[in-house]
Design an enzyme around this catalytic site. Structure first.
Site, PDB file in Angstrom:
ATOM      1  N   SER A  51      17.040 -20.469  21.083  1.00 45.90           N
ATOM      2  CA  SER A  51      16.081 -21.401  21.684  1.00 45.90           C
ATOM      3  C   SER A  51      16.712 -22.400  22.646  1.00 45.90           C
ATOM      4  O   SER A  51      15.989 -23.068  23.401  1.00 45.90           O
ATOM      5  CB  SER A  51      15.329 -22.164  20.588  1.00 45.90           C
ATOM      6  OG  SER A  51      16.188 -23.054  19.899  1.00 45.90           O
ATOM      7  N   LYS A 119      17.290 -29.155  19.361  1.00 44.93           N
ATOM      8  CA  LYS A 119      16.340 -29.179  20.469  1.00 44.93           C
ATOM      9  C   LYS A 119      16.668 -30.350  21.394  1.00 44.93           C
ATOM     10  O   LYS A 119      17.447 -31.232  21.060  1.00 44.93           O
ATOM     11  CB  LYS A 119      14.899 -29.337  19.968  1.00 44.93           C
ATOM     12  CG  LYS A 119      14.437 -28.311  18.948  1.00 44.93           C
ATOM     13  CD  LYS A 119      14.255 -26.923  19.516  1.00 44.93           C
ATOM     14  CE  LYS A 119      13.755 -25.951  18.456  1.00 44.93           C
ATOM     15  NZ  LYS A 119      13.755 -24.550  18.932  1.00 44.93           N
TER      16      LYS A 119
END
Length: 247
Positions: A51, A119
């Site tokens: 990701s 993230k």
């Protein structure tokens, strides 16, 4: 056995026990220091998924530092490690080290542990995030983000996992809105937003990460050595306006 021989044997035995005792003491002190360092200063983690490509790939080892957030929370653009807010991780990503040595080292911060995500912070408390403007850019408080230098190239817009239009979010107090740099493969805040199709059962808080869950800021990729480097906050986030104050 003569008196001198007995004296020599006693001295040898005492010397051996002294070495063992000093070794144990040094080991305990080293473990204690490692625990203190992990708790308050730095900790090792690994990248569990794709990701955050292209900058960070699966199984990269990263170093996370904690003092930056002692007197304030994460900033827009920071790459952060945080504990799973609830069902964001699948079983493979949630798994930590399986071996006894690995689990022990993870406890003291010398080996990457599972159960965490990595993230980038897109919005902080009060920010309004919208996808997307006419050029396919995500905006924060009306300011379009220049993300081409760090996100994986996108075809239509900079937020395809949740679609290219029609979604927005205002970040509650004490929360963060986070996204992966590989937008096509990141089940992040935008992915967890409630939509009209989700119905009343959807919890609107699921899209946001509590600042209490943040472990720290990713400051360096440390392994593999051939790609090791220090991470910097992208300059484009400096131009984002502060959220509008409510009357």
């Amino acid at each position: 056995m003569t008196t001198d021989e007995r004296t020599d044997r006693t001295a040898t035995t005492n010397g051996s026990w002294k070495v063992i005792r000093e070794t144990v003491i040094l080991l305990v002190v080293a473990i204690g220091l490692a625990v203190v360092v992990k708790t308050f200063f730095v900790q090792a983690f690994y990248i569990p998924s794709g990701s955050m490509e292209p900058g960070l790939v699966v199984n990269d080892r990263i170093m996370v530092e904690k003092p930056s957030y002692w007197n304030g929370g994460p900033q827009r653009g920071d790459v952060v490690v945080f504990a799973d807010p609830g069902d964001w991780l699948d079983d493979d990503e949630d798994a930590g080290p399986t071996g006894l040595v690995g689990r022990g080292l993870a406890k003291i911060g010398l080996y990457p542990s599972g159960g965490h995500l990595v993230k980038r912070v897109i919005g902080v408390a009060g920010d309004k995030i919208v996808c997307c403007d006419k050029d396919g850019r995500i905006t924060v408080n009306g300011t379009p983000l220049a993300e081409d230098s760090f996100i994986d190239p996108q075809d239509d817009c900079d937020g395809p996992m949740a679609g290219c239009a029609g979604w927005s979010a205002t970040v509650p107090a004490g929360r963060l809105f986070v996204m992966g740099d590989n937008r096509d493969q990141s089940a992040d805040s935008s992915f967890h937003l409630c939509t009209d199709d989700d119905g009343p059962s959807c919890d609107k808080d699921d899209a946001f990460v509590s600042t209490d869950l943040v472990v720290g800021k990713v400051v360096a990729l440390v392994w593999p050595l051939g790609r090791a480097h220090v991470l910097h906050r992208p300059d484009g986030f400096d131009d984002v306006a502060d959220p509008a104050k409510k009357d």
